[in-house]
Design an enzyme around this catalytic site. Structure first.
Site, PDB file in Angstrom:
ATOM      1  N   LYS A 183      -0.735 -10.300   7.071  1.00 27.09           N
ATOM      2  CA  LYS A 183      -0.676  -8.919   7.537  1.00 27.09           C
ATOM      3  C   LYS A 183      -2.114  -8.481   7.735  1.00 27.09           C
ATOM      4  CE  LYS A 183       0.439  -4.142   6.278  1.00 27.09           C
ATOM      5  NZ  LYS A 183       1.016  -3.213   5.262  1.00 27.09           N
ATOM      6  N   THR A 194       0.821  -1.213   0.000  1.00 21.66           N
ATOM      7  CA  THR A 194       0.000   0.000   0.000  1.00 21.66           C
ATOM      8  C   THR A 194       0.855   1.263   0.000  1.00 21.66           C
ATOM      9  OG1 THR A 194      -1.765  -1.153   1.171  1.00 21.66           O
ATOM     10  CG2 THR A 194      -1.828   1.249   1.198  1.00 21.66           C
ATOM     11  N   ARG A 250      -9.670  -0.967   2.727  1.00 22.95           N
ATOM     12  CA  ARG A 250      -9.315  -0.552   1.367  1.00 22.95           C
ATOM     13  C   ARG A 250      -9.824  -1.517   0.308  1.00 22.95           C
ATOM     14  NH1 ARG A 250      -3.621   2.639   0.442  1.00 22.95           N
ATOM     15  NH2 ARG A 250      -4.480   4.627   1.115  1.00 22.95           N
ATOM     16  N   ILE A 301       4.060  -4.580   9.822  1.00 25.76           N
ATOM     17  CA  ILE A 301       4.433  -4.025   8.525  1.00 25.76           C
ATOM     18  C   ILE A 301       3.760  -2.662   8.505  1.00 25.76           C
ATOM     19  CG2 ILE A 301       4.490  -4.384   6.026  1.00 25.76           C
ATOM     20  CD1 ILE A 301       4.087  -7.388   6.574  1.00 25.76           C
ATOM     21  N   TYR A 316      -2.459 -10.489   2.778  1.00 27.52           N
ATOM     22  CA  TYR A 316      -2.603  -9.096   3.223  1.00 27.52           C
ATOM     23  C   TYR A 316      -4.084  -8.778   3.282  1.00 27.52           C
ATOM     24  CZ  TYR A 316      -1.835  -3.959   3.120  1.00 27.52           C
ATOM     25  OH  TYR A 316      -1.827  -2.615   3.390  1.00 27.52           O
ATOM     26  N   TYR A 369     -11.826  -3.763  -4.807  1.00 27.27           N
ATOM     27  CA  TYR A 369     -12.866  -3.230  -5.698  1.00 27.27           C
ATOM     28  C   TYR A 369     -13.928  -4.251  -6.081  1.00 27.27           C
ATOM     29  CZ  TYR A 369     -15.316  -1.155  -9.632  1.00 27.27           C
ATOM     30  OH  TYR A 369     -16.306  -0.694 -10.466  1.00 27.27           O
TER      31      TYR A 369
END
Length: 305
Positions: free
Chosen positions: A170, A52, A146, A212, A141, A115
């Site tokens: 993560k 990111t 997001r 992270i 992840y 998305y």
């Protein structure tokens, strides 16, 4: 392939290094090498790129590959190297993850596709296909804020059972109950990394492997020191550093990451503070708050205009 050795090495502060651009918006590879050297010299326990903080959706596939390859050479085996290889596009994810294996990455971090909001069964199929395509370890992840979808714990546990090279996650997940259940259902030896700055210390306390954290871009020594204190059994020092970093964590997320981080690094003279649209630097008001905070943390010697 046995993955226990790399699981022992993947601990502590894995710095998600930003992608520096020059004033024209081209990738500044020389500056990236300097950032990686600074991270390692500051005590970061590992390096990640094109996550990111690295603006992967602003990069072409070839640019992502070149960033990964350049970073791998810059790290030069000094610490583990874990590039982020995920995308909303399944074929691109396969291509980038295979490339990570080709260049000798220690593991690949693969984001939940964003998305398109896949179902849990579709997520299972996606991650299993990626894991089956390579021999290197995979770190999932999960960042529902997001991606607009959460990889549920039961789905993750199913993947861990069926894919021996899925060794960790993560979790950029503010649901701490979810995070606890990750270790309950995926096993206490499953690598749990925090991607939420204010949860870096709490995740260590329940058995996490590290973090992270975007803040490591700006204050790598402090973030690494918190992890070192915890692993050395100095709980009080780790707690103190957790709270000491809190104001900096907050200021670096007043607008969308990595805008504030790049603004801060620009003020520190580390990079040209440039993002690619549709991302941009934070407002002047927020930049002034960042500047004041950097001074408070002795990351700037004086306030400049």
């Amino acid at each position: 392939m046995a993955y226990e050795e790399i699981k022992q090495r993947l601990r502590g502060s894995i710095a998600p290094v930003i992608t520096p651009f020059d004033s024209e918006g081209n990738i500044d590879f020389e500056t990236m090498k300097k950032l990686i050297d600074w991270q390692i010299e500051s005590g970061s326990h590992g390096i990640s790129v094109t996550g990111t903080s690295g603006e992967p959706s602003s990069l072409t596939i070839e640019e992502r590959k070149r960033v990964m390859e350049t970073a791998k050479k810059a790290v030069n085996g000094r610490v583990p190297f874990i590039p982020a290889t995920g995308s909303t596009n399944h074929a691109e994810t396969l291509e980038l993850t295979k490339f990570a294996q080709e260049i000798g990455a220690d593991a690949a971090m693969v984001i939940v596709p964003y998305y398109n909001r896949p179902s849990q069964q579709a997520l299972y199929k996606h991650f299993k296909a990626v894991a089956d395509s390579v021999d290197i370890p995979i770190i999932i992840y999960n960042i529902p804020g997001r991606t607009a979808v959460n990889l549920e714990v039961r789905t993750m546990a199913r993947l861990v059972e069926d894919c021996p090279n899925i060794i960790g996650v993560k979790e950029s997940n503010k649901d701490f109950e979810h995070v606890n259940r990750v270790l309950l259902y995926c096993g206490r030896n499953f690598l749990l990394f925090s991607g939420i700055e204010l949860l870096c210390y709490p995740m260590l306390a329940i058995g996490g492997a590290g973090s992270i954290s975007a803040t490591a871009n700006v204050a790598p020594a402090k973030v690494a020191e918190m992890h070192n204190a915890w692993f050395e059994g100095d709980v009080k020092r780790a707690q103190d550093l957790h709270f000491e970093l809190m104001e900096l964590n907050d200021i670096l997320f007043m607008e969308t990451n990595p805008g504030p981080v790049k603004a801060a690094l620009g003020m520190m003279g580390k990079i040209t503070p440039k993002l690619r649209l549709p991302l941009d630097l934070p407002s002047e008001e927020i930049q002034e708050k960042i500047r004041q905070t950097l001074v408070k943390y002795n990351l700037l010697t004086e306030v400049t205009s």
